[in-house]
Design a protein around this motif. Structure first.
Motif, short mmCIF file in Angstrom:
data_model
loop_
_atom_site.label_atom_id
_atom_site.label_comp_id
_atom_site.label_asym_id
_atom_site.label_seq_id
_atom_site.Cartn_x
_atom_site.Cartn_y
_atom_site.Cartn_z
N MET A 1 0.76 -1.07 -0.06
CA MET A 1 0.19 0.43 -0.03
C MET A 1 0.69 1.32 0.05
O MET A 1 -0.07 2.65 -0.42
N SER A 2 2.27 1.18 -0.24
CA SER A 2 3.04 2.24 -0.37
C SER A 2 2.93 3.11 -1.37
O SER A 2 2.73 2.50 -2.35
N SER A 3 3.16 4.33 -1.30
CA SER A 3 2.80 5.06 -2.86
C SER A 3 4.04 4.14 -3.54
O SER A 3 3.30 4.52 -4.58
N SER A 4 4.99 4.19 -3.27
CA SER A 4 5.99 4.25 -4.77
C SER A 4 5.57 2.35 -5.18
O SER A 4 5.67 2.57 -6.16
N ASN A 5 5.00 1.44 -4.07
CA ASN A 5 4.94 0.46 -4.72
C ASN A 5 3.10 0.01 -5.23
O ASN A 5 3.34 -0.79 -6.61
N TRP A 6 2.56 1.51 -5.05
CA TRP A 6 1.27 1.28 -6.10
C TRP A 6 1.61 1.60 -7.47
O TRP A 6 0.88 1.57 -8.34
N THR A 7 2.75 2.93 -7.79
CA THR A 7 2.70 3.49 -9.31
C THR A 7 3.67 2.55 -9.49
O THR A 7 3.25 2.25 -11.20
N ALA A 8 4.26 1.93 -9.10
CA ALA A 8 6.19 1.41 -9.92
C ALA A 8 4.91 -0.08 -10.46
O ALA A 8 4.46 -0.10 -11.08
N THR A 9 3.99 -0.99 -9.55
CA THR A 9 3.62 -1.84 -10.11
C THR A 9 2.25 -2.27 -10.90
O THR A 9 1.98 -2.85 -11.72
N ALA A 10 1.33 -1.00 -10.49
CA ALA A 10 0.38 -0.63 -11.33
C ALA A 10 0.74 -0.32 -12.68
O ALA A 10 0.22 -0.33 -13.43
N SER A 11 1.84 0.27 -13.38
CA SER A 11 2.50 1.15 -14.39
C SER A 11 2.66 -0.38 -14.71
O SER A 11 2.86 -0.69 -16.20
N SER A 12 3.12 -1.23 -14.32
CA SER A 12 4.32 -2.51 -14.96
C SER A 12 2.86 -3.27 -14.93
O SER A 12 3.48 -4.39 -15.65
N VAL A 13 2.28 -3.56 -15.12
CA VAL A 13 1.16 -4.82 -15.31
C VAL A 13 0.18 -4.13 -16.11
O VAL A 13 0.22 -3.10 -16.89
N ASP A 14 0.92 -5.18 -17.64
CA ASP A 14 -0.17 -4.96 -18.50
C ASP A 14 -1.15 -6.07 -19.40
O ASP A 14 -1.97 -5.28 -19.81
N GLU A 15 -1.27 -6.83 -18.51
CA GLU A 15 -2.18 -7.97 -19.38
C GLU A 15 -3.62 -7.74 -18.00
O GLU A 15 -4.38 -8.66 -18.69
N ASP A 16 -2.98 -7.92 -16.43
CA ASP A 16 -4.75 -7.53 -16.03
C ASP A 16 -4.44 -6.02 -14.92
O ASP A 16 -3.55 -5.48 -14.46
N ARG A 17 -4.89 -5.06 -15.57
CA ARG A 17 -4.70 -3.79 -15.59
C ARG A 17 -5.25 -3.85 -13.50
O ARG A 17 -5.62 -3.03 -13.10
N TYR A 18 -5.96 -4.82 -12.86
CA TYR A 18 -6.89 -4.52 -11.63
C TYR A 18 -5.51 -5.75 -10.98
O TYR A 18 -6.19 -6.12 -9.87
N SER A 19 -4.12 -5.43 -11.14
CA SER A 19 -3.13 -6.71 -10.18
C SER A 19 -1.84 -5.76 -10.41
O SER A 19 -1.17 -6.10 -10.91
N PRO A 20 -2.53 -4.37 -9.37
CA PRO A 20 -0.77 -4.00 -9.72
C PRO A 20 -0.52 -4.60 -8.01
O PRO A 20 0.61 -3.86 -7.35
N PHE A 21 -1.19 -5.21 -6.93
CA PHE A 21 -0.19 -5.71 -6.43
C PHE A 21 0.12 -7.23 -5.85
O PHE A 21 -0.38 -8.12 -6.66
N THR A 22 1.35 -7.78 -5.72
CA THR A 22 1.50 -9.00 -5.69
C THR A 22 0.56 -9.73 -4.77
O THR A 22 0.58 -10.95 -4.82
N PRO B 1 -2.85 -11.20 -3.59
CA PRO B 1 -4.35 -11.72 -4.62
C PRO B 1 -5.57 -10.85 -3.94
O PRO B 1 -6.24 -10.45 -5.08
N SER B 2 -4.94 -11.27 -2.88
CA SER B 2 -6.85 -10.39 -1.72
C SER B 2 -6.45 -9.18 -1.69
O SER B 2 -7.32 -8.27 -1.82
N VAL B 3 -5.36 -8.59 -2.04
CA VAL B 3 -4.94 -6.92 -2.19
C VAL B 3 -5.51 -6.45 -3.75
O VAL B 3 -6.60 -5.48 -4.06
N ASN B 4 -5.04 -7.11 -4.81
CA ASN B 4 -5.60 -7.18 -6.06
C ASN B 4 -6.98 -7.71 -5.96
O ASN B 4 -7.20 -6.65 -6.70
N LYS B 5 -7.52 -8.71 -5.36
CA LYS B 5 -9.32 -8.54 -5.38
C LYS B 5 -9.60 -7.27 -5.01
O LYS B 5 -10.53 -6.78 -5.46
N GLU B 6 -9.49 -6.30 -3.86
CA GLU B 6 -9.99 -5.50 -3.39
C GLU B 6 -9.59 -4.75 -3.78
O GLU B 6 -10.43 -3.55 -4.12
N ALA B 7 -8.56 -4.44 -4.56
CA ALA B 7 -8.28 -3.56 -5.94
C ALA B 7 -9.29 -3.10 -6.72
O ALA B 7 -9.75 -2.02 -7.07
#
Length: 275
Positions: A173-194, A196-202
């Motif tokens: 939930m840190s700002s840097s991880n949110w930005t880096a991981t969110a922008s690096s995901v191409d296939e699944d726009r709803y998977s910004p986190f490592t 699975p439960s956080v991915n689901k809630e996002a």
């Protein structure tokens, strides 16, 4: 001896009686009560309209004051979300929705509908009703769902942090991880986190925001179509609501880009709330 027709018993000449020229005819005398009744009914109607207008104006003033309280609650809610005080934020969001719904029920009462037929009140009544109806939609479809969904996302994040022994570098939930991981995901726009439960809630949070987007569009068009109110307080509320919706419109139109920004997530989510 027979008495003359035009003589009295004492012999005096009978004087024929004539109707006074100043006395009204029988028909006119019979019409007088109806004129009085008509005047009485007109006076009663005027007094009733004046009394109703005065009472309604007091009711309108009360709705205006309570609407200002709702707006003030949004300031509190945004601070609570930005500071991640989710328990308090959920209570505030629920309070906003309940207050907005009560105002909507009051503004759609028959007494408000009747006021739309009074020329001096019609414009402000339409504006005030639109304001509270739009506020109810914002509270029900934006404020409360977004707050609840963000709370679920933070809860999932807390569980994820606990499972990783509190390693700040892996804090999803840190700002840097949110930005880096969110922008690096191409296939699944709803998977910004490592996690699975956080991915689901996002994903749920983004879905709530996307669902609310057409509500913002509709509310913006409805408020912008209003005629300018006469009373200053009503006019100020409408202007404030118009400005709010103008700010929200582009944010909801590009929700994913906003969520991938460098801002802290709490501040970003608060930006999707009105006022």
């Amino acid at each position: 001896m027979a008495r003359k027709p035009d003589s009295t018993e004492d012999g005096r000449t009978r004087v024929p009686t004539t109707r006074s020229s100043s006395s009204p005819p029988d028909g006119e005398r019979r019409r007088h009560p109806f004129k009085k009744l008509l005047r009485f009914l007109i006076v009663v109607a005027v007094l009733a309209i004046a009394g109703y207008s005065a009472l309604f104006y007091r009711n309108l003033s009360r709705v205006q004051s309570e609407s200002e309280q709702v707006i003030a609650e949004y300031g509190t809610l945004k601070q609570q979300i930005a500071s991640e005080d989710i328990k308090a934020a959920k209570e505030t969001a629920s309070r906003i929705a309940n207050m907005s719904n009560r105002l909507k029920a009051r503004a759609n009462h028959w007494s408000w509908e009747l006021a739309t037929y009074i020329p001096v009140l019609r414009t402000d009544v339409d504006a005030a009703r639109t304001f509270v109806n739009v506020n109810a939609q914002l509270g029900n479809h934006l404020t409360e769902p977004i707050t609840l969904s963000y709370g679920d996302l933070l809860a999932a994040s807390t569980d994820a942090r606990a499972s990783k022994d509190g390693n700040d570098e892996d804090d999803p939930m840190s700002s840097s991880n949110w930005t880096a991981t969110a922008s690096s995901v191409d296939e699944d726009r709803y998977s910004p986190f490592t996690s699975p439960s956080v991915n689901k809630e996002a994903a749920e949070l983004l879905t709530v925001i996307e669902t609310a987007q057409p509500v913002v569009v509709q509310c913006r068009a409805t408020v912008n179509a209003l005629n300018p109110p006469i009373f200053p307080k009503t006019r100020d509320l409408i202007i404030q609501q118009q400005k709010t919706l103008e700010v929200l419109y582009p944010i909801y139109d590009d929700a994913e880009v906003i969520l991938e920004s460098d801002s802290a997530l709490g501040e970003t989510v608060a930006g999707f709330l009105p006022y």
